[in-house]
Design an enzyme around this catalytic site. Structure first.
Site, mmCIF file in Angstrom:
data_model
loop_
_atom_site.group_PDB
_atom_site.id
_atom_site.type_symbol
_atom_site.label_atom_id
_atom_site.label_comp_id
_atom_site.label_asym_id
_atom_site.label_seq_id
_atom_site.Cartn_x
_atom_site.Cartn_y
_atom_site.Cartn_z
ATOM 1 N N HIS A 154 0.909 -1.535 0.097
ATOM 2 C CA HIS A 154 0.000 -0.024 0.035
ATOM 3 C C HIS A 154 0.734 1.412 0.049
ATOM 4 O O HIS A 154 0.337 2.359 -0.296
ATOM 5 C CB HIS A 154 -1.034 0.085 1.182
ATOM 6 N N CYS A 172 -6.885 -9.122 6.020
ATOM 7 C CA CYS A 172 -5.588 -8.797 5.328
ATOM 8 C C CYS A 172 -4.660 -9.965 6.006
ATOM 9 O O CYS A 172 -3.752 -10.547 5.391
ATOM 10 C CB CYS A 172 -5.217 -7.393 5.375
#
Length: 266
Positions: free
Chosen positions: A186, A227
């Site tokens: 990310h 996640c």
């Protein structure tokens, strides 16, 4: 077409991660995204999904907001008090954009969900709602919705700094059998594609969010747990301080972006 069940999505996402690891640089920690480059995950969605979020008449997350409004006005607990007795709509504007915050009683940060449960215990003398319960998500969505459009502004003071640093370490540290970090996806590779999907920046601008894959609204803790499972790491227990530390760092990372609750995500 109906959304994929969550357990199948988790299995499939792990396969996607394994198949696409070549796009992720072999680094232990990512480089933080400069403020000028920070983007809401909304900007990485399809136009169809954006349209669902943008129209309150079709945004399914609004059902939770409406449920939360009813709970706000409901008297509860030994005190026979309601949230509305203390908190006007106007007074809630911008509140969610400043969470997690430090709690003097617990001497640690709490997120918005826990703040609601603290108020239930302290002010209403009522039992806390279970994590991920319909009631807690609805009240959290209602309160956060009052801040929609306001800029996220989480301030890290000396009391919060140790928890903030712990959250940063969790975000940047490699975890699980796949030995990857949140930051590698990310921070380092946002905007690229992993198994055909655009990698977003993981900016928590709209929680609780309605995820199409879940077919219901859910918290940031639920998303983080997904996640961790996808990374083949051991998820933390519901309400664990690690989730709050991660949220503290991630929300600070989103400073300047605007609240979107209830956001819609794929």
């Amino acid at each position: 077409m109906s959304a994929m069940p969550e357990h199948l999505w988790l299995r499939t996402s792990t396969v996607f991660l394994l198949a696409g690891l070549s796009v992720i640089a072999s680094r232990a920690a990512g480089t933080e995204i400069p403020p000028s480059d920070r983007r809401s995950d909304y900007e990485f969605m399809s136009s169809d999904t954006r349209a669902i979020q943008d129209d309150d008449s079709v945004n399914p997350g609004m059902f939770s907001v409406l449920d939360g409004e009813g709970l706000r006005n409901k008297r509860d607990g030994v005190s026979n008090a309601s949230c509305a007795d203390c908190h006007t709509i106007a007074s809630m504007r911008g509140i969610a954009a400043r969470y997690p915050r430090y709690d003097l009683g617990f001497k640690r940060p709490v997120d918005l969900q826990e703040r609601i449960n603290i108020c239930r215990a302290r002010r209403q003398d009522a039992s806390p709602f279970p994590f991920e319960s319909r009631e807690l998500l609805a009240l959290t969505a209602f309160v956060a919705h009052q801040s929609r459009g306001t800029s996220i502004q989480v301030i890290i003071d000396e009391r919060l700094k140790p928890f903030f640093n712990a959250g940063r370490e969790l975000f940047e540290g490699r975890q699980g059998q796949l030995n990857i970090s949140c930051a590698q996806c990310h921070d380092d590779n946002w905007g690229k594609r992993l198994a055909g999907n655009v990698i977003p920046q993981a900016q928590p601008t709209g929680y609780p969010v309605y995820r199409l894959e879940w077919q219901e609204i859910g918290s940031l803790q639920r998303r983080l747990r997904n996640c961790l499972i996808g990374m083949r790491a051991e998820p933390y227990p519901d309400g664990a301080i690690e989730y709050v530390e991660l949220e503290l760092y991630m929300t600070w990372r989103a400073n300047g972006l605007r609240m979107e609750t209830p956001a819609v995500r794929p």
